[in-house]
Design an enzyme around this catalytic site. Structure first.
Site, PDB file in Angstrom:
ATOM      1  NE  ARG A  82       0.020   5.410  -6.994  1.00 50.36           N
ATOM      2  CZ  ARG A  82       1.257   5.284  -7.446  1.00 50.36           C
ATOM      3  NH1 ARG A  82       1.913   6.349  -7.892  1.00 50.36           N
ATOM      4  NH2 ARG A  82       1.859   4.115  -7.481  1.00 50.36           N
TER       5      ARG A  82
ATOM      6  CB  ALA B 182      -2.986   4.005   0.501  1.00 50.29           C
TER       7      ALA B 182
ATOM      8  CG  LEU C  62      -2.305  -0.555   1.165  1.00 52.56           C
ATOM      9  CD1 LEU C  62      -3.007  -0.383   2.514  1.00 52.56           C
ATOM     10  CD2 LEU C  62      -3.132   0.066   0.063  1.00 52.56           C
ATOM     11  CG  ASP C  63       0.805   4.028  -3.223  1.00 48.70           C
ATOM     12  OD1 ASP C  63       1.735   3.257  -3.504  1.00 48.70           O
ATOM     13  OD2 ASP C  63      -0.030   4.444  -4.054  1.00 48.70           O
ATOM     14  N   PRO C  64       2.316   4.880   0.966  1.00 49.98           N
ATOM     15  CG  PRO C  64       4.489   5.681   1.250  1.00 49.98           C
ATOM     16  CD  PRO C  64       3.570   5.112   0.215  1.00 49.98           C
TER      17      PRO C  64
END
Length: 301
Positions: free
Chosen positions: A182, A52, A48-50
């Site tokens: 994204r 998110a 998971l992106d930071p």
């Protein structure tokens, strides 16, 4: 001199369904959970992106062998598209590189969403972990190099509009492995003749694990070790939806040594692409069935 005793690593196995906090990397989250459980081994099923939040399944011990099955599971994301600006990263972390005064009407947004369902081609964000000539795309992008990623086939089961506003809209998408939300936000905006980026992203499900299963780091920190251990989901929880084959003692012994076995008895499968076998409730191995024989892919201790 530091005389503090070294923490003893435990050979503990199971799943922690973490609600990853905002502004923490997946690697940092795994490290924190591993430390809280004093686990000898840990990993996660899907980065998971930071920026998110949401479901980050963390595997401890033998559960790390089941990571591929969970990673391949269906994901559900809730996300917001901020209209009018494109960024380098396609989310709020990046620098704005293009703007537009166009703000889509609700009817126009709803009309374009069916084009983003089914099996579609998607160009991943240049700030991604995909490799280009052995280098991570985001490393090349940060170094100022031109990154060209080829479109890839992805599966989007469903996408729905939850809330629409002039500056931002909230959507929910159910999708398969490899989907970049994204990029989805970027492409939806472009299809509507404007620019957009993800301003909020929450993963609500990964395979068998959902929001209702999740625990936060703060909650884990407030528990004793025994209470934390009680929250662990069994290794087999990662196989929800996969066929289970229960073995007898003799078959189990053979599988523990990685040997193929002939499945006998009424109803035994002749062919399966993927399944797992157990003995008295314990996971023994994942594998497949061919001509009535179970063949091991990964053996569990």
């Amino acid at each position: 001199m530091n005389d503090k005793p070294k923490r003893i690593k435990r050979t503990i196995s199971g799943w922690v369904v973490l609600d990853k906090p905002y502004d923490m990397t997946s690697t940092q989250s795994v490290g924190k959970v591993r430390w809280l459980f004093s686990a000898a081994k840990a990993g996660h099923a899907g980065t998971l992106d930071p920026l998110a939040t949401g479901i980050l399944p963390i595997a401890l011990g033998e559960a790390t062998k089941a990571v591929p099955q969970v990673q391949d599971g269906t994901k559900i994301y809730r996300f917001a598209i901020r209209w009018g600006s494109a960024t380098t990263t396609d989310d709020a972390e990046g620098t704005v590189v293009a703007t537009s005064d166009v703000r889509p009407e609700r009817t126009a947004l709803e009309a374009v969403l069916p084009a983003f369902t089914g099996t579609i081609m998607q160009r991943p964000p240049i700030y991604s972990a995909l490799k280009v000539d052995g280098e991570r795309a985001y490393d090349l992008a940060r170094a100022g190099e031109t990154v060209a990623l080829q479109p890839r086939e992805i599966d989007v089961d469903a996408i729905a509009l939850i809330e629409h506003g002039n500056e931002q809209s909230m959507l929910e998408v159910t999708c398969g492995k490899g989907t970049y939300v994204r990029a989805l936000a970027r492409d939806i905006a472009e299809a509507l003749g404007t620019h957009g980026h993800v301003s909020m992203l929450h993963r609500a499900a990964v395979g068998p694990f959902h929001d209702m299963d999740a625990v936060t780091i703060d909650q884990l920190e407030g528990l004793s070790q025994d209470e934390r251990d009680a929250l662990l989901k069994p290794v087999a929880a990662g196989f929800a939806g996969l066929p289970e084959i229960r073995l007898d003692q003799q078959q189990a012994t053979a599988v523990r040594h990685g040997n193929a076995i002939l499945l006998t008895g009424a109803g035994s499968p002749v062919s399966l692409d993927e399944c797992w076998v157990s003995f008295r409730g314990d996971v023994l191995a994942t594998g497949w069935v061919e001509f009535g024989q179970f063949r091991c892919r990964r053996v569990f201790n």
